[in-house]
Structure formats: structure tokens, C-alpha cells
Design an enzyme around this catalytic site. Structure first.
Site, PDB file in Angstrom:
ATOM      1  N   ILE A 290      -8.556  -0.344  -5.928  1.00 43.22           N
ATOM      2  CA  ILE A 290      -9.153  -0.575  -4.609  1.00 43.22           C
ATOM      3  C   ILE A 290      -9.726   0.766  -4.196  1.00 43.22           C
ATOM      4  CG2 ILE A 290      -8.741  -1.209  -2.201  1.00 43.22           C
ATOM      5  CD1 ILE A 290      -6.455  -2.981  -3.137  1.00 43.22           C
TER       6      ILE A 290
ATOM      7  N   TYR B 257       0.867  -1.177   0.000  1.00 43.95           N
ATOM      8  CA  TYR B 257       0.000   0.000   0.000  1.00 43.95           C
ATOM      9  C   TYR B 257       0.901   1.225   0.000  1.00 43.95           C
ATOM     10  CZ  TYR B 257      -4.091   2.864   1.368  1.00 43.95           C
ATOM     11  OH  TYR B 257      -5.109   3.787   1.418  1.00 43.95           O
TER      12      TYR B 257
ATOM     13  N   LYS C 213      -1.090  -1.157  -4.258  1.00 38.06           N
ATOM     14  CA  LYS C 213      -2.187  -0.191  -4.271  1.00 38.06           C
ATOM     15  C   LYS C 213      -1.526   1.171  -4.356  1.00 38.06           C
ATOM     16  CE  LYS C 213      -6.118   1.753  -1.786  1.00 38.06           C
ATOM     17  NZ  LYS C 213      -6.970   1.750  -0.577  1.00 38.06           N
TER      18      LYS C 213
END
Length: 307
Positions: A215, A144, A172
Site C-alpha cells: 500500500i 496498520y 500493512k
């Protein structure tokens, strides 16, 4: 490690990082969470994410985090849908322990793990951190990358190194915009390394540049439209994708005018999909004006849920 190669093939399309609905007593409402999970999958989401930022994970107790993960795991088992679970920690040892707990849920196909926040390690330190985590994790990792929360910006070269680690399936990407490093990364990806858009407003241009999906908290709403956007770019329907992308960017901008997930929850409550719009401190509830503006953008998209 289970499901590594298989899960890499599933990191496409739109994944929804589910909110944690609260009842009027302030406790987690498992029934509403289960319903939301089914709703977004019915509407075309490729998968769901439990315990992301949107879930207010930092404000949940351990038993509540287990409850949320268990509900999402049950839905994904029933639906045959990919489940990603937020895990990790600032410290590497603590991150290892967090990931080890995921073995309790065989439905979990990947872990979403943020770059360590606050301590701001060097790029070499971040690489060593993820190498250790990937070596012990029961599932592949999705890095992330969100520098405006972590304080640690990584360039394309550093992200490529992370993507080359065994056990790292994707990133992400929430860099706060699209710049030279974004273009460089998407122009030269390690084999099997997926880029998932993490800044909702920029999902359309990232898909145009080659991201495999996103996402997106905004995809609680207009889920069908977000799924259509991903299909349009994948299918080369550029004109349709541009038109749809502009409308979805306006919706996302409206949903993020106040700290996430307050406005998303306000809209879900207005639609009757969760029992309260409540968030936990230190987040305040969304203002009526922010919720109304988001509902207007949703209606302009012609989303069936807007009515």
C-alpha cells in the site's frame, strides 16, 4: 462479516492510498479524486485505499470523509476493483463505531486500522483491541503497523497473534526498515495472512522476502513500474526486480523528503492531474526544490506520466 475469504485472496499487488485533491476554494475536488482512482487502476494498481494517511484523513470533516469514500466506492464498483477504507480510532469503542459505518458502502472489502497511537497499550492490549474490532467489523481488517507514528512497536510474535484472529486478513507493514523481526514474521506467517509493504522505500526487499504486495503513496506515480516490480518478484525475475526496485526506491525517497502527501501532491499538480497542490494545515505545501527532485527521479524511470 462479508467477503472475508474472498478478500484474503485479493490482498496482493500494489494498492494506492489516494490523496484527497482540493480545489482552489480549499474544498474536496471529487472529480479529480475520481479521475485519479481510474488512472491508477488503468496503470495496473490492484486496488485503491480511501482515507489512508495520504488522504489527510485527520484534516477532513466527517461529510468530506463520506464524500471521499463514496467516490472511491463508485469507482471500485464500476471497475470491479478491491476497495480498502481507513477506519478505527485510538479507543476501542470509538473504533467499533467507525467500523460499523462501513456497512454503508458494500464495495468496501477491507478496513485499514492502525495500532492505537499515543496510549501505547501492551501487546496484549493491542490483541484485545483488534479482537473486539474484528468481531464487530462488517469487513476484514488490515492491521496498520507503523510504530514511528503510533509509538507502539510489535514484534513478529505479536503480529502473528494478530494475524491468527478471525477477521484479520493482513498487515500493512511500515516498521521503518527491515530487521530481524521483519524476517521472522515473513518466514512464518499464519495461514491466509497477507503482508503488504507500507514503507515505500522498502517495498522491493519486502517483496523479495515474501510480502504479497504494498500500500504505497508513491504508486500514484510510476504506477505501472510499481505493478511491474510486484509481478517481477512474484515471477522470479530477480535481476529485473532488483534494477527496478532501486529506481523506485530513489523515487520514493524523493517523495518523502517532506511530510507526506505534500510532495506527491506537488508532482501530481505539476503533471496536471489535480487542480492544486494544496494540503491542509498543519501540513505545509511542498517546496519547489522537493517537487523538482521527485520529477527528476520520475523521469529517470522512464515513466510515461513524467512527460
Amino acid at each position: 462479516m462479508r467477503q472475508n475469504t474472498e478478500h484474503r485472496t485479493l490482498l496482493h499487488g500494489i494498492h494506492v492510498p489516494l490523496v484527497t485533491p482540493f480545489g482552489r476554494d480549499g474544498e474536496v475536488c471529487a472529480g479529480a479524486l475520481e479521475a485519479l482512482a481510474h488512472e491508477v487502476l488503468d496503470a495496473g494498481a490492484s486496488g485503491i485505499v480511501a482515507l489512508g494517511t495520504t488522504a489527510e484523513t485527520a484534516a477532513l470533516e466527517e461529510a468530506e470523509r463520506d464524500l471521499v469514500t463514496g467516490v472511491c466506492a463508485r469507482v471500485c464498483r464500476e471497475r470491479g476493483a478491491p476497495l480498502t477504507v481507513g477506519a478505527g480510532a485510538i479507543g476501542t469503542r470509538a473504533g467499533e463505531a467507525s467500523l460499523a459505518r462501513l456497512a454503508r458502502w458494500p464495495e468496501a472489502g477491507a478496513a485499514l486500522v492502525a495500532v492505537p497511537a499515543f496510549v501505547r497499550p501492551s501487546a496484549a492490549g493491542v490483541l484485545a483491541h483488534f479482537a473486539r474490532l474484528a468481531a464487530v467489523s462488517p469487513v476484514p481488517l488490515i492491521v496498520y503497523h507503523i510504530p514511528y507514528r503510533t509509538g507502539q512497536a510489535l514484534d513478529a510474535a505479536a503480529l502473528r497473534e494478530l494475524g491468527s484472529l478471525p477477521g484479520v486478513a493482513g498487515v500493512k507493514y511500515a516498521g521503518g526498515g527491515i530487521d530481524q523481526e521483519t524476517v521472522a514474521l515473513l518466514g512464518d506467517l499464519p495461514d491466509g495472512f497477507a503482508v503488504l509493504a507500507g514503507d515505500d522505500v522498502f517495498v522491493s526487499p519486502l517483496l523479495a522476502l515474501g510480502a504479497s504486495g504494498g500500500i504505497l503513496a508513491s504508486a500514484h506515480l510510476a504506477t505501472e513500474r510499481f505493478a511491474e516490480l510486484a509481478r517481477a518478484w512474484r515471477g522470479g525475475e530477480a535481476a529485473r526486480a532488483r534494477e527496478l526496485g532501486h529506481g523506485l526506491a530513489r523515487l520514493s525517497a524523493a517523495l518523502f523528503t517532506e511530510p507526506n502527501p505534500a510532495v506527491v501532491k506537488g508532482v501530481l499538480y505539476a503533471q496536471g492531474r489535480i487542480p492544486t497542490p494544496g494540503v491542509r494545515l498543519p501540513l505545509p505545501p511542498a517546496s519547489g526544490a522537493a517537487v523538482a527532485a521527485a520529477l527528476e527521479e520520475l523521469a529517470a524511470l522512464g515513466d510515461p506520466a513524467a512527460s
